[in-house]
Design an enzyme around this catalytic site. Structure first.
Site, PDB file in Angstrom:
ATOM      1  N   LYS B  95       7.066   3.528  -0.413  1.00 63.86           N
ATOM      2  CA  LYS B  95       5.981   3.802   0.159  1.00 63.86           C
ATOM      3  C   LYS B  95       6.811   4.119   1.549  1.00 63.86           C
ATOM      4  O   LYS B  95       6.260   4.731   2.273  1.00 63.86           O
ATOM      5  CB  LYS B  95       4.959   3.033   0.332  1.00 63.86           C
ATOM      6  CG  LYS B  95       4.293   3.266  -0.929  1.00 63.86           C
ATOM      7  CD  LYS B  95       3.162   4.317  -0.217  1.00 63.86           C
ATOM      8  CE  LYS B  95       2.675   4.397  -1.911  1.00 63.86           C
ATOM      9  NZ  LYS B  95       1.647   5.537  -2.404  1.00 63.86           N
ATOM     10  N   GLU B 117      -5.132   4.194   5.689  1.00 64.83           N
ATOM     11  CA  GLU B 117      -5.804   3.146   3.983  1.00 64.83           C
ATOM     12  C   GLU B 117      -4.601   2.614   3.491  1.00 64.83           C
ATOM     13  O   GLU B 117      -3.002   2.408   3.062  1.00 64.83           O
ATOM     14  CB  GLU B 117      -6.504   4.176   2.857  1.00 64.83           C
ATOM     15  CG  GLU B 117      -5.861   4.911   1.894  1.00 64.83           C
ATOM     16  CD  GLU B 117      -4.116   6.044   3.044  1.00 64.83           C
ATOM     17  OE1 GLU B 117      -4.660   6.194   3.259  1.00 64.83           O
ATOM     18  OE2 GLU B 117      -3.620   6.057   2.144  1.00 64.83           O
ATOM     19  N   SER B 383       9.407   3.310  -8.832  1.00 60.44           N
ATOM     20  CA  SER B 383       8.379   3.400  -7.367  1.00 60.44           C
ATOM     21  C   SER B 383       8.287   1.771  -7.518  1.00 60.44           C
ATOM     22  O   SER B 383       8.379   1.934  -5.679  1.00 60.44           O
ATOM     23  CB  SER B 383       7.191   4.552  -7.831  1.00 60.44           C
ATOM     24  OG  SER B 383       6.294   2.956  -8.166  1.00 60.44           O
TER      25      SER B 383
END
Lengths: 267, 413
Positions: B95, B117, B383
């Site tokens: 991220k 968000e 991830s």
């Protein structure tokens, strides 16, 4: 498009007839279909007609109403839980034919209409006596290229929103595509009012000076005598939504809520 | 697999990948989105921007992340498996790649505060982190349900100085957090930058996030060339919620005619059950968060509640890029259930000593679902790391050690 052509297509359209005779001090009230009860639609429509609203906006409830504040989120969620759907709404409106004469606009989000089918939606809306449609998340370009013809064919007005942040060329685009009127969102906020709650009369004045082909009617954040007065002074009318839904949530009684609203606005 | 000309994948000027994408937003949002649309490309190609981003990715995020040859897992499966270790990125997931890029963009645009968000909290943590670094006020919207199942990340965000707003509307998960962030943006248009965490939302967000995450496949190509003497793996596997890590992991390989791209969708309790989040396998075309894409909805076009054991995949839509890749046959998307993901997480932990995030475990589980030739080179985008999921894992772990898999465990997470 020439004004005269517009007239032809919308002959017999109740909203068109209203706006031809009354071009100022209009009052429109928004309510969520299927709230507080699934079968409230007819009662609310009759009450608004009786209490002197000029036309109504019937909100089609949606699970993810991006442009709406907590009040309309809540009424939408309850309406969906009550079982409201586009089909149910059209059936209700069909059964009210002849009993309710107030001009009706449907207001909703694009996805439920897409899933229903735009052509079928327009056909059923027209036969249920609906005058026009507002879909705030349908882009003007796509309306023009793909859907405008369908709405026109069924004699349904389509109304675009403009806000204080909409640049002039886009306001002219909205004006060229809208029929009946332009919905002037007076403050940059979701429904139910922004931080200040103060209406941008500058913006409404600016619209006036742009000499648009449609009249503009102000909405979002209108809730009392003063805001109605300003909307009337700087535009052709006022649209009240959240203020009415708030009263309906509080009392749960359409009769009481409508009476209180009209008292707040005009009493 | 269809062979496409090897050009960079871009949406058209209205933000469409084929028929998916676009910008279906209320007029109230238009000026905000338009400002971003006109400014992102020029800013992101400025040298001062790319230099600063490269520096931050290297020195702050810790890139390039390793492409690790998982020898034990390879032996077990008969393939040659590489893990792209995004879990080793600062803050514990991919991220950060996107957040660094968008925060720099926000600063260049003159924005004074950031909203975002978050689902699992990974994007929220990454955003709070970068806002601390760049001294920007930060508000994170998070579904109330997710604040409970990812408590550790809430604490992290708060320690980093962010305000976490629990969202109690709708299904109280990622979709509603996104709605609330958008509403906040409508109400605060002037100085606020909305930093979306995945390849979702109105144009240009899917393109921005895809480009910023494409660093994953760019590095993979260089690393694979070094280790294998080739640029194209046979397979790339990644999990897909909104689809950002998959978009980044796939990007450099789309349509190369060699690499088979497979995304893992969260099937929840099973793609055929009602408790699923498999948007491509079980959804239909519609509009969510300003984008035309595949989503889970009922016949009336109401967005339905989803379920996944992994908060980061618990989302009813999917990025328009993935809807298009699936439609064009350029990538396939397979459902992976909660239980399969949990099993894969324990497998990876036992064979390689790596505890993956529940999201990434869905990608690992694809090893049992795809056909591959013996010795095939498979890159799995790992991830994120599993720290945030320890409560969920420990519930299962206790069940496993007693020889049972508790069927209702996710309710306690």
């Amino acid at each position: 498009m020439e004004k005269s052509e517009k007239m032809d297509e919308y002959r017999g359209n109740p909203l068109m007839q209203l706006l031809q005779t009354k071009r100022e001090k209009l009052i429109s009230v928004f309510f969520t279909a299927g709230f507080p009860e699934l079968e409230s639609t007819g009662e609310v429509l009759s009450l608004l007609e009786k209490y002197g609203a000029d036309f109504v906006e019937i909100g089609i409830p949606y699970s993810d109403p991006l442009a709406d504040g907590p009040v309309i989120q809540q009424t939408s969620q309850t309406a969906l839980a009550n079982g409201m759907s586009i089909d149910t709404l059209f059936n209700q409106l069909d059964s009210l034919h002849g009993k309710v004469n107030i001009p009706m606009i449907l207001m909703g989000y694009l996805n439920p209409v897409l899933q229903y089918g735009v052509e079928k939606f327009c056909a059923r809306a027209a036969s249920a006596g609906v005058s026009g449609v507002i879909l705030p998340d349908l882009p003007p370009d796509e309306y023009k290229e793909t859907y405008g013809e369908i709405f026109r064919k069924h004699g349904l007005h389509f109304i675009f929103l403009v806000t204080p942040t909409t640049p002039p060329e886009r306001i002219y685009l909205a004006d060229s595509l809208s029929t009946a009127f332009i919905y002037a969102v007076g403050s940059s906020s979701i429904t139910g009012g922004g931080k200040s709650g103060i209406y941008s009369t500058d913006f409404l004045q600016r619209l006036k000076e742009m000499k648009l082909s449609n009249m503009h009617i102000a909405g979002f954040g209108i809730k009392d005598r003063e805001s109605v007065r300003l909307a009337w002074e700087y535009s052709s009318g006022a649209i009240i939504g959240t203020a009415f839904m708030k009263k309906l949530i509080e009392s749960g009684d359409p009769q009481k809520a409508t009476g209180q609203l009209m008292n707040d606005l005009f009493g | 697999m269809t062979k496409k000309e090897k050009t960079e994948i871009n949406p058209d000027n209205r933000g469409f990948y084929g028929q998916y994408g676009g910008s279906y937003i209320p007029e109230l949002l238009w000026a905000n989105v338009e400002e971003l649309r006109t400014r992102y490309s020029p800013i992101m190609s400025e040298k001062s921007y790319t230099d600063e981003l490269d520096r931050l990715l290297r020195d702050y995020a810790g890139r390039p992340t390793p492409l690790y040859h998982a020898a034990n897992l390879s032996r077990k499966t008969g393939a040659k498996i590489y893990l792209k270790r995004e879990d080793l990125c600062h803050t514990g997931s991919h991220k950060l790649n996107n957040v660094l890029g968008q925060a720099l963009l926000a600063v260049k645009m003159g924005k004074k505060q950031i909203i975002a968000e978050t689902g699992a909290g990974q994007h929220g943590v990454a955003t709070a982190t970068v806002c601390a670094l760049m001294n920007l006020p930060c508000t994170i919207f998070m579904g109330e349900k997710d604040t409970l199942r990812q408590k550790l990340n809430v604490t992290r965000m708060e320690m980093l100085g962010a305000t976490v707003v629990p969202v109690s509307s709708g299904s109280k998960t990622l979709k509603d957090a996104t709605n609330e962030a958008i509403r906040h943006w409508i109400n605060n248009p002037d100085d606020t930058y909305y930093l979306i965490g995945s390849t979702i939302g109105p144009h240009p967000y899917p393109d921005i996030v895809t480009k910023l995450q494409s660093v994953i496949s760019r590095e993979t190509i260089t690393q694979l060339r070094e280790k294998e003497g080739r640029d194209e793996p046979d397979h790339v596997l990644a999990c897909v919620g909104g689809g950002s890590n998959a978009a980044g992991a796939f990007f450099g390989f789309i349509g190369n005619g060699i690499t088979r791209l497979t995304g893992a969708e969260a099937a929840g309790e099973g793609a055929d059950s009602k408790k699923t989040a498999a948007s491509i396998n079980k959804g239909s075309m519609g509009i969510i968060h300003g984008s035309k894409t595949m989503l889970l909805q009922n016949k009336d076009g109401q967005v339905t509640e989803t379920h996944s054991i992994s908060a980061g995949l618990d989302y009813p839509g999917i990025g328009p890029l993935h809807a298009w890749l699936s439609k064009e046959g350029l990538a396939q998307y397979l459902p992976v259930s909660d239980e399969e993901a949990i099993e894969a997480a324990f497998d990876l932990t036992e064979t390689e000593g790596i505890i993956p995030a529940l999201e990434s475990a869905h990608a690992v589980a694809l090893l049992d679902k795809i056909d591959f030739k013996p010795g095939a080179v498979i890159v799995i985008c790992l991830s994120g790391r599993g720290d945030k999921d320890m409560e969920t894992y420990s519930n299962y772990f206790e069940g496993r050690s007693r020889g049972i898999l508790p069927a209702d465990n996710h309710q306690a997470t």
